[in-house]
Design a protein around this motif. Structure first.
Motif, PDB file in Angstrom:
ATOM      1  N   GLY A 238       0.949  -1.160  -0.003  1.00 43.94           N
ATOM      2  CA  GLY A 238      -0.172   0.038  -0.067  1.00 43.94           C
ATOM      3  C   GLY A 238       0.862   1.192   0.085  1.00 43.94           C
ATOM      4  N   PHE A 239       0.192   2.397  -0.235  1.00 39.57           N
ATOM      5  CA  PHE A 239       0.867   3.705  -0.176  1.00 39.57           C
ATOM      6  C   PHE A 239       1.435   4.027   1.095  1.00 39.57           C
ATOM      7  N   LEU A 240       0.885   3.918   2.039  1.00 38.81           N
ATOM      8  CA  LEU A 240       1.597   4.178   3.564  1.00 38.81           C
ATOM      9  C   LEU A 240       2.686   3.489   3.744  1.00 38.81           C
ATOM     10  N   GLU A 241       2.546   1.904   3.518  1.00 41.85           N
ATOM     11  CA  GLU A 241       3.560   1.264   3.637  1.00 41.85           C
ATOM     12  C   GLU A 241       4.972   1.446   2.782  1.00 41.85           C
ATOM     13  N   TRP A 242       4.658   1.820   1.661  1.00 41.17           N
ATOM     14  CA  TRP A 242       5.614   2.157   0.504  1.00 41.17           C
ATOM     15  C   TRP A 242       6.298   3.675   0.919  1.00 41.17           C
ATOM     16  N   PHE A 243       5.563   4.699   1.454  1.00 44.47           N
ATOM     17  CA  PHE A 243       5.915   5.898   2.131  1.00 44.47           C
ATOM     18  C   PHE A 243       6.849   5.751   3.165  1.00 44.47           C
ATOM     19  N   LEU A 244       6.562   4.983   4.296  1.00 41.10           N
ATOM     20  CA  LEU A 244       7.201   4.822   5.484  1.00 41.10           C
ATOM     21  C   LEU A 244       8.617   3.988   5.172  1.00 41.10           C
ATOM     22  N   LYS A 245       8.530   2.993   4.279  1.00 37.70           N
ATOM     23  CA  LYS A 245       9.739   2.294   3.900  1.00 37.70           C
ATOM     24  C   LYS A 245      10.776   3.121   3.140  1.00 37.70           C
ATOM     25  N   ARG A 246      10.206   3.820   2.272  1.00 33.01           N
ATOM     26  CA  ARG A 246      11.158   4.235   1.130  1.00 33.01           C
ATOM     27  C   ARG A 246      11.389   5.757   0.862  1.00 33.01           C
ATOM     28  N   LYS A 247      10.175   6.571   1.660  1.00 34.11           N
ATOM     29  CA  LYS A 247      10.430   8.223   1.227  1.00 34.11           C
ATOM     30  C   LYS A 247      10.837   8.539   2.824  1.00 34.11           C
ATOM     31  N   LEU A 248      10.547   7.969   4.023  1.00 34.51           N
ATOM     32  CA  LEU A 248      10.916   8.911   5.184  1.00 34.51           C
ATOM     33  C   LEU A 248      12.065   8.395   5.767  1.00 34.51           C
ATOM     34  N   ASN A 249      12.998   9.193   6.263  1.00 32.60           N
ATOM     35  CA  ASN A 249      14.293   8.962   6.846  1.00 32.60           C
ATOM     36  C   ASN A 249      13.849   8.433   8.501  1.00 32.60           C
ATOM     37  N   PHE A 250      14.869   8.337   9.347  1.00 30.52           N
ATOM     38  CA  PHE A 250      14.742   8.103  10.626  1.00 30.52           C
ATOM     39  C   PHE A 250      13.935   9.168  11.272  1.00 30.52           C
ATOM     40  N   LEU A 251      14.125  10.211  11.221  1.00 33.07           N
ATOM     41  CA  LEU A 251      13.342  11.429  12.061  1.00 33.07           C
ATOM     42  C   LEU A 251      12.164  11.470  11.427  1.00 33.07           C
ATOM     43  N   GLY A 252      11.877  11.351  10.232  1.00 32.03           N
ATOM     44  CA  GLY A 252      10.428  11.356   9.764  1.00 32.03           C
ATOM     45  C   GLY A 252       9.719  10.195  10.457  1.00 32.03           C
ATOM     46  N   LYS A 253      10.208   9.019  10.351  1.00 34.38           N
ATOM     47  CA  LYS A 253       9.410   7.833  11.153  1.00 34.38           C
ATOM     48  C   LYS A 253       9.147   8.248  12.540  1.00 34.38           C
ATOM     49  N   ILE A 254      10.094   8.826  13.297  1.00 28.91           N
ATOM     50  CA  ILE A 254       9.971   9.144  14.733  1.00 28.91           C
ATOM     51  C   ILE A 254       8.681  10.233  14.743  1.00 28.91           C
ATOM     52  N   ILE A 255       8.703  11.358  13.757  1.00 28.54           N
ATOM     53  CA  ILE A 255       7.675  12.124  13.877  1.00 28.54           C
ATOM     54  C   ILE A 255       6.475  11.694  13.517  1.00 28.54           C
ATOM     55  N   PHE A 256       6.292  10.651  12.642  1.00 31.55           N
ATOM     56  CA  PHE A 256       5.095   9.998  12.277  1.00 31.55           C
ATOM     57  C   PHE A 256       4.516   9.304  13.535  1.00 31.55           C
ATOM     58  N   ALA A 257       5.529   8.545  14.263  1.00 36.07           N
ATOM     59  CA  ALA A 257       5.234   7.782  15.357  1.00 36.07           C
ATOM     60  C   ALA A 257       4.609   8.827  16.561  1.00 36.07           C
ATOM     61  N   TYR A 258       5.155   9.761  16.621  1.00 37.66           N
ATOM     62  CA  TYR A 258       4.857  10.709  17.402  1.00 37.66           C
ATOM     63  C   TYR A 258       3.357  11.444  17.347  1.00 37.66           C
ATOM     64  N   LEU A 259       3.101  11.534  15.900  1.00 39.11           N
ATOM     65  CA  LEU A 259       1.990  12.133  15.471  1.00 39.11           C
ATOM     66  C   LEU A 259       0.903  11.132  15.897  1.00 39.11           C
ATOM     67  N   LEU A 260       1.110   9.870  15.458  1.00 34.89           N
ATOM     68  CA  LEU A 260      -0.054   8.795  15.742  1.00 34.89           C
ATOM     69  C   LEU A 260      -0.191   8.779  17.298  1.00 34.89           C
ATOM     70  N   TRP A 261       0.728   8.994  18.184  1.00 37.84           N
ATOM     71  CA  TRP A 261       0.575   8.745  19.490  1.00 37.84           C
ATOM     72  C   TRP A 261      -0.174   9.772  20.265  1.00 37.84           C
ATOM     73  N   THR A 262       0.266  11.102  19.334  1.00 39.72           N
ATOM     74  CA  THR A 262      -0.755  12.310  19.840  1.00 39.72           C
ATOM     75  C   THR A 262      -2.123  12.070  19.455  1.00 39.72           C
ATOM     76  N   ILE A 263      -2.402  11.623  18.290  1.00 37.84           N
ATOM     77  CA  ILE A 263      -3.866  11.338  17.813  1.00 37.84           C
ATOM     78  C   ILE A 263      -4.550  10.335  18.951  1.00 37.84           C
ATOM     79  N   TRP A 264      -3.908   9.205  19.077  1.00 36.55           N
ATOM     80  CA  TRP A 264      -4.424   8.444  20.058  1.00 36.55           C
ATOM     81  C   TRP A 264      -4.913   9.044  21.387  1.00 36.55           C
ATOM     82  N   ILE A 265      -3.680   9.970  21.879  1.00 38.06           N
ATOM     83  CA  ILE A 265      -4.055  10.541  23.156  1.00 38.06           C
ATOM     84  C   ILE A 265      -5.180  11.538  23.271  1.00 38.06           C
TER      85      ILE A 265
END
Length: 84
Positions: A21-48
């Motif tokens: 899928g697009f999100l899997e492709w984007f996370l694997k190939r387009k985001l660097n480490f910092l982008g993945k960390i920011i994405f994880a914090y964004l998901l955590w914030t939405i959950w909170i």
């Protein structure tokens, strides 16, 4: 808008398989480490936010249902206009 078209074209040309899928492709190939960390914090914030305000979660699902009905109607309308 051309940025998103180019991103989608790149996705179509470089995805590993038809099941990726697009999100899997984007996370694997387009985001660097910092982008993945920011994405994880964004998901955590939405959950909170949804945990602290559960009524927003219900309104979110109302929005999803309305958008789904709109997409179904638009696809039906386009198929009807094409004569399928």
């Amino acid at each position: 808008m051309t940025f998103f078209k180019n991103l989608y074209k790149d996705y179509q040309e470089s995805k590993y398989s038809t099941y990726e899928g697009f999100l899997e492709w984007f996370l694997k190939r387009k985001l660097n480490f910092l982008g993945k960390i920011i994405f994880a914090y964004l998901l955590w914030t939405i959950w909170i936010v949804f945990f602290l305000h559960p009524h927003w979660f219900i309104f979110f699902f109302y929005g999803v249902i309305v958008l789904s009905i709109m997409v179904i109607f638009l696809e039906w309308w386009n198929d009807r206009k094409k004569g399928r």
